[in-house]
Design a protein around this motif. Structure first.
Motif, PDB file in Angstrom:
ATOM      1  N   SER A  15       4.336  26.480  49.591  1.00 35.10           N
ATOM      2  CA  SER A  15       2.885  26.642  49.633  1.00 35.10           C
ATOM      3  C   SER A  15       2.454  27.386  50.895  1.00 35.10           C
ATOM      4  O   SER A  15       3.066  27.263  51.952  1.00 35.10           O
ATOM      5  N   LEU A  16       1.342  28.109  50.761  1.00 34.38           N
ATOM      6  CA  LEU A  16       0.785  28.827  51.900  1.00 34.38           C
ATOM      7  C   LEU A  16      -0.191  27.958  52.673  1.00 34.38           C
ATOM      8  O   LEU A  16      -0.541  28.268  53.817  1.00 34.38           O
ATOM      9  N   SER A  17      -0.659  26.883  52.063  1.00 37.23           N
ATOM     10  CA  SER A  17      -1.545  25.937  52.734  1.00 37.23           C
ATOM     11  C   SER A  17      -1.387  24.584  52.070  1.00 37.23           C
ATOM     12  O   SER A  17      -1.462  24.485  50.842  1.00 37.23           O
ATOM     13  N   GLU A  18      -1.148  23.547  52.858  1.00 40.79           N
ATOM     14  CA  GLU A  18      -0.955  22.213  52.295  1.00 40.79           C
ATOM     15  C   GLU A  18      -1.461  21.156  53.264  1.00 40.79           C
ATOM     16  O   GLU A  18      -1.476  21.360  54.480  1.00 40.79           O
ATOM     17  N   ASN A  19      -1.844  20.024  52.722  1.00 40.02           N
ATOM     18  CA  ASN A  19      -2.205  18.870  53.534  1.00 40.02           C
ATOM     19  C   ASN A  19      -0.961  18.004  53.692  1.00 40.02           C
ATOM     20  O   ASN A  19      -0.147  18.225  54.567  1.00 40.02           O
ATOM     21  N   LEU A  20      -0.773  17.031  52.822  1.00 38.85           N
ATOM     22  CA  LEU A  20       0.445  16.219  52.806  1.00 38.85           C
ATOM     23  C   LEU A  20       0.817  16.076  51.333  1.00 38.85           C
ATOM     24  O   LEU A  20       0.391  15.132  50.672  1.00 38.85           O
ATOM     25  N   PRO A  21       1.597  17.012  50.796  1.00 36.21           N
ATOM     26  CA  PRO A  21       1.810  17.089  49.347  1.00 36.21           C
ATOM     27  C   PRO A  21       2.427  15.824  48.745  1.00 36.21           C
ATOM     28  O   PRO A  21       3.470  15.341  49.213  1.00 36.21           O
ATOM     29  N   ASN A  22       1.777  15.289  47.701  1.00 42.04           N
ATOM     30  CA  ASN A  22       2.341  14.148  46.985  1.00 42.04           C
ATOM     31  C   ASN A  22       3.693  14.498  46.384  1.00 42.04           C
ATOM     32  O   ASN A  22       4.590  13.652  46.304  1.00 42.04           O
ATOM     33  N   THR A  23       3.854  15.749  45.938  1.00 42.35           N
ATOM     34  CA  THR A  23       5.085  16.135  45.253  1.00 42.35           C
ATOM     35  C   THR A  23       6.301  16.048  46.166  1.00 42.35           C
ATOM     36  O   THR A  23       7.378  15.608  45.740  1.00 42.35           O
ATOM     37  N   ILE A  24       6.146  16.459  47.421  1.00 34.84           N
ATOM     38  CA  ILE A  24       7.258  16.337  48.372  1.00 34.84           C
ATOM     39  C   ILE A  24       7.580  14.866  48.598  1.00 34.84           C
ATOM     40  O   ILE A  24       8.750  14.460  48.610  1.00 34.84           O
ATOM     41  N   MET A  25       6.551  14.057  48.757  1.00 34.30           N
ATOM     42  CA  MET A  25       6.740  12.621  48.966  1.00 34.30           C
ATOM     43  C   MET A  25       7.460  11.985  47.774  1.00 34.30           C
ATOM     44  O   MET A  25       8.373  11.166  47.934  1.00 34.30           O
ATOM     45  N   GLU A  26       7.058  12.364  46.559  1.00 34.59           N
ATOM     46  CA  GLU A  26       7.666  11.813  45.347  1.00 34.59           C
ATOM     47  C   GLU A  26       9.124  12.223  45.230  1.00 34.59           C
ATOM     48  O   GLU A  26       9.992  11.407  44.894  1.00 34.59           O
ATOM     49  N   ALA A  27       9.398  13.501  45.499  1.00 31.45           N
ATOM     50  CA  ALA A  27      10.777  13.983  45.422  1.00 31.45           C
ATOM     51  C   ALA A  27      11.660  13.263  46.428  1.00 31.45           C
ATOM     52  O   ALA A  27      12.772  12.815  46.104  1.00 31.45           O
ATOM     53  N   MET A  28      11.183  13.130  47.654  1.00 28.56           N
ATOM     54  CA  MET A  28      11.964  12.454  48.693  1.00 28.56           C
ATOM     55  C   MET A  28      12.216  10.990  48.329  1.00 28.56           C
ATOM     56  O   MET A  28      13.307  10.462  48.561  1.00 28.56           O
ATOM     57  N   ALA A  29      11.212  10.336  47.745  1.00 28.19           N
ATOM     58  CA  ALA A  29      11.376   8.936  47.341  1.00 28.19           C
ATOM     59  C   ALA A  29      12.466   8.782  46.291  1.00 28.19           C
ATOM     60  O   ALA A  29      13.125   7.743  46.212  1.00 28.19           O
ATOM     61  N   CYS A  30      12.657   9.833  45.495  1.00 27.78           N
ATOM     62  CA  CYS A  30      13.709   9.828  44.472  1.00 27.78           C
ATOM     63  C   CYS A  30      15.049  10.305  45.024  1.00 27.78           C
ATOM     64  O   CYS A  30      16.016  10.485  44.272  1.00 27.78           O
ATOM     65  N   GLY A  31      15.100  10.536  46.334  1.00 24.54           N
ATOM     66  CA  GLY A  31      16.350  10.939  46.975  1.00 24.54           C
ATOM     67  C   GLY A  31      16.645  12.417  46.892  1.00 24.54           C
ATOM     68  O   GLY A  31      17.801  12.834  47.067  1.00 24.54           O
ATOM     69  N   VAL A  32      15.618  13.232  46.659  1.00 17.20           N
ATOM     70  CA  VAL A  32      15.811  14.680  46.512  1.00 17.20           C
ATOM     71  C   VAL A  32      15.424  15.384  47.810  1.00 17.20           C
ATOM     72  O   VAL A  32      14.276  15.269  48.259  1.00 17.20           O
ATOM     73  N   PRO A  33      16.342  16.116  48.461  1.00 17.56           N
ATOM     74  CA  PRO A  33      15.994  16.865  49.675  1.00 17.56           C
ATOM     75  C   PRO A  33      14.983  17.959  49.356  1.00 17.56           C
ATOM     76  O   PRO A  33      15.030  18.573  48.286  1.00 17.56           O
ATOM     77  N   CYS A  34      14.075  18.203  50.298  1.00 17.74           N
ATOM     78  CA  CYS A  34      12.960  19.123  50.046  1.00 17.74           C
ATOM     79  C   CYS A  34      12.960  20.297  51.021  1.00 17.74           C
ATOM     80  O   CYS A  34      13.477  20.219  52.131  1.00 17.74           O
ATOM     81  N   LEU A  35      12.328  21.376  50.562  1.00 24.09           N
ATOM     82  CA  LEU A  35      12.204  22.608  51.335  1.00 24.09           C
ATOM     83  C   LEU A  35      10.775  23.114  51.221  1.00 24.09           C
ATOM     84  O   LEU A  35      10.217  23.188  50.123  1.00 24.09           O
TER      85      LEU A  35
END
Length: 435
Positions: free
Chosen positions: A335-355
Motif C-alpha cells: 500500500s502507498l498509504s495505510e493506518n494499521l491494516p487489519n489484513t496484515i494483523m490477520e495474516a500474522m495471527a495465522c502465522g503468515v510472514p508479511c511484507l
C-alpha cells in the motif's frame, strides 16, 4: 485512573457508530470491539446505516430512501466541485448530509458515544455537533486521517492540515474561488472549538499525524490498535487449507488481499512489477510460486502476473478467509498509504510472514526480518528482494512463530478492549468533573 466518578463495567453502556456493519476495515474493527465489550460485561450496541446481519446488538438506521438521498447529495456536491469528473469521487467526504441520531433510544440510553467511520451520508458535521451538545462523552476512533483534515482520507504527502486545509490537491485548480476544503475546514474547526472529543488513532503513526493537525489542537489523542480474535485467526494445517480452497500445496503462495484489488493506493501494480523482476532474475520461480488474489476485480489483474495466479474474488465468509491465510506462504500489501491494516494483523495471527512498504503503521506491525520484511517505500527492487528473502532465505518457522507472538502480545482482543475501557472511564470522569 479508577475514581469515584468511574462507572463499573457492568453498568456502562456504549453506542458504537459506523456507516457499515461489515464492509471495510473500520466495520470489522468496530464489530470486533463491540463483541469484546459485551463479553467483558459492558453493554455495547452498534448503530449502522448499512445493516447486513441479524445480530441483535446491531441497529440499522430506518428510512432507506432518506439514507440513500444523504449519500447521493454528498456525492453530487463533490462531483460538481470535481468539475463532473469521477476520478476522485469516492476519495473525498464533506459530511454535508446525515442523520440526527440523538433522538434514538439507543443513543439516549448510552453513557458513551463511540464514533468510528461515519462518512458517506451516515453523520453530517451538524449531526456531530448535536451529539456534542447533549453532553455525552464522545470517543472517535480514527481509521484514517479524515477527522484531522478537511475533506481527504489520505494526505499522500500534503501538509496543509498542519496549519489549515486550503487549495486541496484533490480538487481541480485547488478548488478555485469556491475553495471547498477551506470552507469545510472552518466548519470542522467551529465544531471542535465547542466540544470535547477523545480521539483514538489505530496506530502510533496516525496518532502523531493527528497531533500535528491544527484542527485537533487541544483535543485528546491517544493510540490504541484494532483488536483481533486470536481464537479465530490462528495457525492451522496448510495442506487442509489448500485442499479446501482448491489451491496448490506444492507451490509457495504469495497472498494479496484488498476489498477492491484495482484500488491504486493498495499497490497491486508494485506487486506485479516485483514479480516480473523476480521471474526475469529467477525463472525457476515460475514453476514453484503462485499468487493468490483475494478481493473484487481480482480477475482483471490476474493475467498481468508472470506467476500462476489464483483470483478468488471477494470473500465475506470468515472461515474461508482464515483458510486462505493459512494456505499462504507469505502475505504482501504494498500500500502507498495505510493506518494499521487489519489484513496484515490477520495474516500474522495465522502465522503468515508479511511484507509491506515502510509507510504509515505498517512498520509498527511488521518487525523487519523478525516476523516479516519492511520494504523501502515505492521500491519495486526492495519489494522483490523482500519476497525473495521470505520465500528463499529466511527460516519460515521462525518467521511464523514470531508473527503469532507479535499479535498475541499487542493486538489480542482482551488487551485492546481493556485499553478502550480505560479511555471510556476517563471520558466519563471528565464529564462528571464539569458538572
Amino acid at each position: 485512573m479508577f475514581n469515584s466518578f468511574s462507572y463499573l463495567c457492568t453498568t456502562m453502556r456504549v453506542l458504537i457508530v459506523n456507516t457499515s456493519e461489515q464492509a471495510g476495515g473500520a466495520a470489522v474493527a468496530a464489530s470486533r470491539l463491540m463483541h469484546a465489550l459485551n463479553n467483558y460485561g459492558v453493554k455495547a450496541k452498534m448503530l449502522v446505516r448499512d445493516k447486513s446481519t441479524d445480530e441483535i446488538t446491531v441497529v440499522g438506521l430506518k428510512g432507506h430512501l432518506r439514507q440513500r438521498w444523504h449519500f447521493l447529495w454528498e456525492r453530487l456536491v463533490i462531483f460538481m466541485h470535481l468539475h463532473f469528473k469521477r476520478e476522485r469521487l469516492f476519495e473525498l467526504d464533506i459530511a454535508n448530509a446525515g442523520t440526527d441520531i440523538t433522538k434514538l433510544p439507543e443513543f439516549q440510553e448510552a453513557d458513551i458515544i463511540h464514533l468510528h467511520w461515519i462518512n458517506q451520508g451516515m453523520l453530517s458535521l451538524s449531526d456531530i455537533r448535536k451529539i456534542l451538545k447533549t453532553g455525552k462523552p464522545v470517543v472517535w476512533t480514527m481509521h484514517d486521517i479524515w477527522p484531522a483534515t478537511s475533506i481527504c482520507h489520505l494526505t499522500l504527502g500534503c501538509s496543509y492540515f498542519r496549519t489549515a486545509c486550503h487549495h486541496c490537491k484533490y480538487l481541480p485548480d485547488g478548488g478555485g474561488n469556491r475553495d471547498l476544503s477551506a470552507r469545510v475546514w472552518k466548519r470542522k474547526q467551529a465544531l471542535l472549538d465547542n466540544g470535547n472529543i477523545t480521539f483514538v488513532a489505530c496506530s502510533k503513526w496516525l496518532e502523531q499525524e493527528a497531533k500535528s493537525s491544527a484542527l485537533l489542537r487541544g483535543q485528546t489523542v491517544v493510540s490504541i490498535p484494532n483488536p483481533i480474535d486470536v481464537n479465530v485467526f490462528c495457525p492451522g494445517s496448510r495442506e487442509e487449507a489448500c485442499q479446501a480452497e482448491g489451491l496448490p500445496s506444492d507451490k509457495r503462495l504469495i497472498l494479496f488481499v484488498c476489498q477492491r484489488v484495482t484500488n491504486p493506493n493498495k499497490g497491486m501494480k508494485y506487486l506485479i512489477d516485483a514479480c516480473k523482476k523476480l521471474a526475469a532474475e529467477k525463472p525457476e520461480m515460475k514453476d514453484t510460486t503462485g499468487v493468490v488474489i483475494l478481493g473484487s476485480h481480482a480477475d482483471e489483474v490476474a493475467g498481468e502476473l508472470p506467476f500462476p495466479a489464483y483470483p478468488l474474488g471477494y470473500v465475506a465468509d470468515r472461515q474461508r478467509i482464515v483458510r486462505i491465510y493459512r494456505a499462504a506462504s507469505m502475505f504482501v500489501l504494498p500500500s502507498l498509504s495505510e493506518n494499521l491494516p487489519n489484513t496484515i494483523m490477520e495474516a500474522m495471527a495465522c502465522g503468515v510472514p508479511c511484507l509491506g512498504f515502510r509507510v504509515g503503521g505498517i512498520p509498527e506491525e511488521i518487525d523487519h526480518k523478525k516476523n516479516g520484511y519492511v520494504a523501502d517505500y515505492r521500491s519495486v527492487d526492495d519489494l522483490a528482494h523482500g519476497i525473495d528473502w521470505i520465500l528463499n532465505e529466511a527460516d519460515a518457522q521462525t518467521l511464523s512463530t514470531e508473527a503469532v507472538r507479535k499479535v498475541h502480545h499487542h493486538y489480542a482482543t482482551q488487551q485492546v478492549m481493556v485499553r478502550y475501557i480505560e479511555v471510556y472511564q476517563e471520558a466519563l470522569a471528565q464529564k462528571h468533573l464539569k458538572l
